[in-house]
Design a protein around this motif. Structure first.
Motif, mmCIF file in Angstrom:
data_model
loop_
_atom_site.group_PDB
_atom_site.id
_atom_site.type_symbol
_atom_site.label_atom_id
_atom_site.label_comp_id
_atom_site.label_asym_id
_atom_site.label_seq_id
_atom_site.Cartn_x
_atom_site.Cartn_y
_atom_site.Cartn_z
ATOM 1 N N ALA A 441 0.799 -1.231 0.000
ATOM 2 C CA ALA A 441 0.000 0.000 0.000
ATOM 3 C C ALA A 441 0.833 1.283 0.000
ATOM 4 N N GLY A 443 1.727 2.569 -2.692
ATOM 5 C CA GLY A 443 1.275 3.279 -3.890
ATOM 6 C C GLY A 443 1.956 2.799 -5.164
ATOM 7 N N LYS A 444 2.638 1.653 -5.073
ATOM 8 C CA LYS A 444 3.385 1.142 -6.233
ATOM 9 C C LYS A 444 2.496 0.941 -7.450
ATOM 10 N N GLY A 445 1.375 0.256 -7.213
ATOM 11 C CA GLY A 445 0.481 -0.070 -8.330
ATOM 12 C C GLY A 445 -0.056 1.190 -8.994
ATOM 13 N N THR A 446 -0.483 2.120 -8.168
ATOM 14 C CA THR A 446 -1.060 3.361 -8.679
ATOM 15 C C THR A 446 -0.018 4.157 -9.461
ATOM 16 N N MET A 629 3.087 13.088 0.370
ATOM 17 C CA MET A 629 2.914 13.445 -1.054
ATOM 18 C C MET A 629 1.589 12.935 -1.584
HETATM 19 N N1 LIG Z 1 1.480 9.675 -2.703
HETATM 20 C C1 LIG Z 1 0.823 8.578 -3.087
HETATM 21 N N2 LIG Z 1 1.404 7.759 -3.969
HETATM 22 C C2 LIG Z 1 0.780 6.653 -4.387
HETATM 23 N N3 LIG Z 1 -0.431 6.264 -3.956
HETATM 24 C C3 LIG Z 1 -1.064 7.039 -3.071
HETATM 25 C C4 LIG Z 1 -0.461 8.224 -2.612
HETATM 26 N N4 LIG Z 1 -1.297 8.775 -1.755
HETATM 27 C C5 LIG Z 1 -2.375 7.973 -1.689
HETATM 28 N N5 LIG Z 1 -2.248 6.910 -2.508
HETATM 29 C C6 LIG Z 1 -3.242 5.835 -2.639
HETATM 30 O O1 LIG Z 1 -2.814 4.664 -1.954
HETATM 31 C C7 LIG Z 1 -3.561 3.548 -2.352
HETATM 32 C C8 LIG Z 1 -2.697 2.304 -2.383
HETATM 33 O O2 LIG Z 1 -1.929 2.312 -3.520
HETATM 34 P P1 LIG Z 1 -1.567 0.983 -4.341
HETATM 35 O O3 LIG Z 1 -1.092 1.483 -5.643
HETATM 36 O O4 LIG Z 1 -2.640 0.001 -4.317
HETATM 37 O O5 LIG Z 1 -0.326 0.458 -3.487
HETATM 38 P P2 LIG Z 1 0.559 -0.833 -3.628
HETATM 39 O O6 LIG Z 1 0.521 -1.247 -5.045
HETATM 40 O O7 LIG Z 1 1.914 -0.359 -3.211
HETATM 41 O O8 LIG Z 1 0.016 -1.807 -2.694
HETATM 42 C C9 LIG Z 1 -4.173 3.919 -3.710
HETATM 43 O O9 LIG Z 1 -5.567 4.090 -3.526
HETATM 44 C C10 LIG Z 1 -3.506 5.262 -4.014
HETATM 45 O O10 LIG Z 1 -4.359 6.121 -4.743
#
Ligand SMILES: Nc1ncnc2c1ncn2[C@@H]1O[C@H](COP(=O)(O)OP(=O)(O)O)[C@@H](O)[C@H]1O
Ligand SMILES: Nc1ccn([C@@H]2O[C@H](COP(=O)(O)OP(=O)(O)O)[C@@H](O)[C@H]2O)c(=O)n1
Length: 644
Positions: A441, A443-446, A629
């Motif tokens: 969580a 934010g890697k995927g996003t 961020m």
């Molecule tokens: N600065 C940021 N960078 C990336 N994602 C963020 C940020 N702030 C909030 N988020 C949110 O965090 C959530 C988790 O991101 P996700 O991409 O699923 O993480 P991961 O792939 O690392 O598990 C998403 O809903 C994303 O929009």
């Protein structure tokens, strides 16, 4: 077995200074050794085959010195036969040392034993021995009749007249006789029986002999007369040309991978037959330009090489490069008149057929020809190289087909081109990878998805593969410590990704793999080494032009260690738990902040503690802490790194 993994490449362009020619290096060394006076040899090739020749000459009493750390040598010629009369020589797999030394030693009045590696003992030498026996040489086979090792004994040499030698197995037999016969001081004619193959190599021999003062009278390619009363004399300094066979890989890279690629060290003035490889490439549609000392190749305007059907007898070594270039041609190709391939470092026709099939080509193998039809898409493969430097160098070109390739035993290139892969890397551009690793969580995927979209790259969510294995394991009733069972699932995982959805055996499991059970299971199966290695190639296969953004835990450390951009994305555990909480609520799923935080911390701990590919920030990754961020800023940071 050692191997080298070459990534898929976007293209090739640049300049390469070629190493010295093997054929010229070893011939020049022998002639300089036999000559009167000292010879300065510049740009000598540094390779195994040349080492074998240098060692042999020293053992035979020839003094030579090397200018410190350079390719420049000084050889003090012995002015005739070798002074050391008893010697045991090991010549590796160096045909260019073995054959000419056999001839020179047979006429030297000493007792010599010559041997090599097992493959050298499978390469015929009977035709040369038969030729030398005609002038009285005493040569015995100590292994199999017709093959090395050899035992040479002092003999009454009766030079003069006509010596007959077969020319249709290897032109090196004729080269060996021509270079040795001036030692007798008596006019002798060599007649070639059968059609002489690889004629340009005889051209190199005659040219170098002339530089050392012995001009051979040639009638066609059938009769060669060595005048009587001649001796080799040092010409002072000899510059060794770049290796024209080695040039072929780079010219082909330019023709396949866009170009221009320029090789320096051979050109219009070259005495090596293999410069005519450039003509063959031009027939395939490549743009070729040539100067006195350089050749440059670019891809055809259409971008694809033309199919070909060519007699390649005159360029047997460089022709191997065309067999691999055929993978980039627009139709079925045929390489004809290449029977000599069967008695080289390995049976090159058989080896080439086997390895080309591995990358998906349809290959027809004949006694003296190969038919090659390219597949629609090249397949990643591990290429065996048969202790044959040219197999290794040729197959590096597969990587220009947007396809990764593994070269087994890459050090076999030491035979003629120890720095080949470094030079190849300098003129090629790998398909770029942006590796984003970090805890759950963060934010890697996003971020990965947004970066991929901005760059037009492909995207790999590697975590979903572990989630899929966990889900398939749960459904199959496997326990999370059943390493073999889970690895078997991972190896054949029927997964598909399309339009942001994830499918397992056709079923949409996008939400199912995000369940608590699958999430927890993912980090458990991910700790099993066999599962990780079963998913390794699958992940690497996502790397395609124009580029890949890959996210997970070990993208930069294990899967794509050569990634050009590496990011370690993180945020405090509290911030991450909050993000996950919001994510789930937005999806209408139930969530509890406290248990989410605990679950995430447990998973991070498992991911960081495991022995294989643990979650960690490596020194070569840029740290991106997004606690404070928003997504926009995080994406901007990554894009800046990629573009800088
Ligand atoms: N600065 C940021 N960078 C990336 N994602 C963020 C940020 N702030 C909030 N988020 C949110 O965090 C959530 C988790 O991101 P996700 O991409 O699923 O993480 P991961 O792939 O690392 O598990 C998403 O809903 C994303 O929009
Ligand atoms: N490259 C990767 C990606 C994921 N994983 C494992 O797979 C699990 C799920 O990965 P994910 O990226 O989907 O997890 P989240 O970051 O979305 O929580 C992780 O907890 C890791 O244990 C891994 O080991 N290596």
């Amino acid at each position: 077995m050692e191997f080298l993994d070459l990534p898929p490449l976007l293209g090739a362009s640049g300049r390469v200074r070629l190493p010295g020619s093997k054929s010229i290096s070893n011939r020049t060394l022998l002639l300089a050794a036999l000559a009167e006076g000292e010879t300065d040899i510049r740009d000598l090739l540094a390779s195994d085959d040349v080492e074998r020749m240098l060692e042999a000459l020293r053992a035979l009493g020839v003094e030579w010195t090397r200018e410190e750390d350079s390719a420049n040598y000084r050889v003090r010629g012995v002015g005739g036969a070798f002074p050391v009369k008893i010697a045991d020589l090991f010549l590796g797999n160096a045909g260019t040392a073995f054959r000419p030394l056999t001839a020179a030693l047979a006429l030297s009045g000493g007792e010599y034993r010559l041997s090599g590696v097992p493959r050298m003992h499978e390469r015929p030498i009977g035709d040369l021995v038969d030729g030398l026996r005609q002038v009285g040489a005493d040569i015995r086979y100590t292994g199999n009749e017709g093959f090395p090792p050899l035992h040479i004994r002092p003999a009454q040499i009766r030079p003069g007249g006509v010596v007959r030698v077969r020319g249709d197995v290897s032109s090196q037999f004729l080269t060996a006789l021509l270079m040795a016969l001036p030692l007798t001081g008596v006019e002798t004619t060599v007649e070639v029986v059968g059609e002489l193959i690889s004629k340009p190599y005889i051209g190199i021999t005659l040219d170098l002999m002339a530089r050392f003062g012995v001009t051979v009278r040639r009638e066609g390619w059938e009769r060669f007369t060595i005048p009587g009363g001649v001796r080799y004399r040092s010409p002072g300094t000899v510059f060794v040309e770049g290796d024209a066979s080695s040039a072929s890989y780079f010219l082909a890279a330019g023709a396949i991978g866009g170009g221009p690629v320029r090789v320096e060290g051979v050109g219009r003035d070259s005495i090596q037959g293999d410069v005519r490889f450039a003509e063959a490439l031009a027939q395939l549609g490549a743009h070729i330009e040539m100067g006195d000392n350089w050749i440059e190749a670019r891809a055809p305007a259409s971008g694809r090489l033309k199919a070909f059907d060519l007699d390649l007898n005159h360029i047997p070594d460089a022709a191997m490069t065309l067999a691999v270039a055929a993978l980039f041609a627009d139709g079925p190709c045929r390489l004809r008149n290449i029977a000599s391939w069967r008695v080289k470092e390995t049976d090159r026709i058989a080896a080439m057929a086997t390895e080309l099939r591995k990358v998906g080509a349809i290959v027809e193998e004949g006694p003296d020809y190969l038919g090659v039809t390219a597949p629609a898409r090249l397949l990643p493969a591990a290429i065996d190289t048969y202790d044959d430097h040219r197999m290794a160098m040729c197959f590096s070109l597969v990587s220009l087909g947007d396809c990764r390739v593994r070269i087994n035993d890459p050090k076999c290139v030491n035979k003629t081109f120890p720095t080949y892969f470094e030079r190849f890397a300098e003129v090629t551009k790998p398909v770029p990878v942006v590796a984003i690793d970090g805890p759950s969580a963060s934010g890697k995927g996003t971020v990965a998805a947004r970066v991929a979209e901005a760059l037009g790259y492909h995207c790999l969510d590697s975590g979903s593969l572990y989630r899929l294995v966990a889900l398939a394991g749960i459904r199959g009733g496997l326990s999370f410590d059943d390493e073999a069972g889970l690895a078997a699932i991972a190896a054949t995982l029927p997964a598909r990704f399309a339009d942001g959805r994830v499918f397992l055996a056709g079923e949409d499991v996008t939400d199912a793999i995000r369940s608590e059970e699958a999430s927890g299971g993912a980090s458990k199966v991910a700790a099993l080494p066999a599962v990780r290695s079963a998913l390794l190639d699958r992940q690497r296969d996502y790397r395609h032009a124009p580029g890949l953004v890959a996210e997970g835990r070990d993208m930069g450390s294990v899967i794509f260690p050569d990634a050009g951009t590496k990011i370690f994305l993180t945020a405090t555990a509290e911030a991450r738990a909050e993000r996950r909480y919001k994510q789930l609520i937005e999806k209408g799923m139930a969530a509890n902040m406290k248990s989410l935080l605990k679950d995430l911390q447990d998973r991070d701990a498992r991911d960081a503690a495991r022995t294989v590919a643990p979650l960690q920030k490596l020194p070569d990754a840029a740290l991106l802490d997004t606690t404070e961020m928003d997504v926009e800023q995080a994406v901007g940071f990554v894009l800046d790194r990629v573009r800088s």
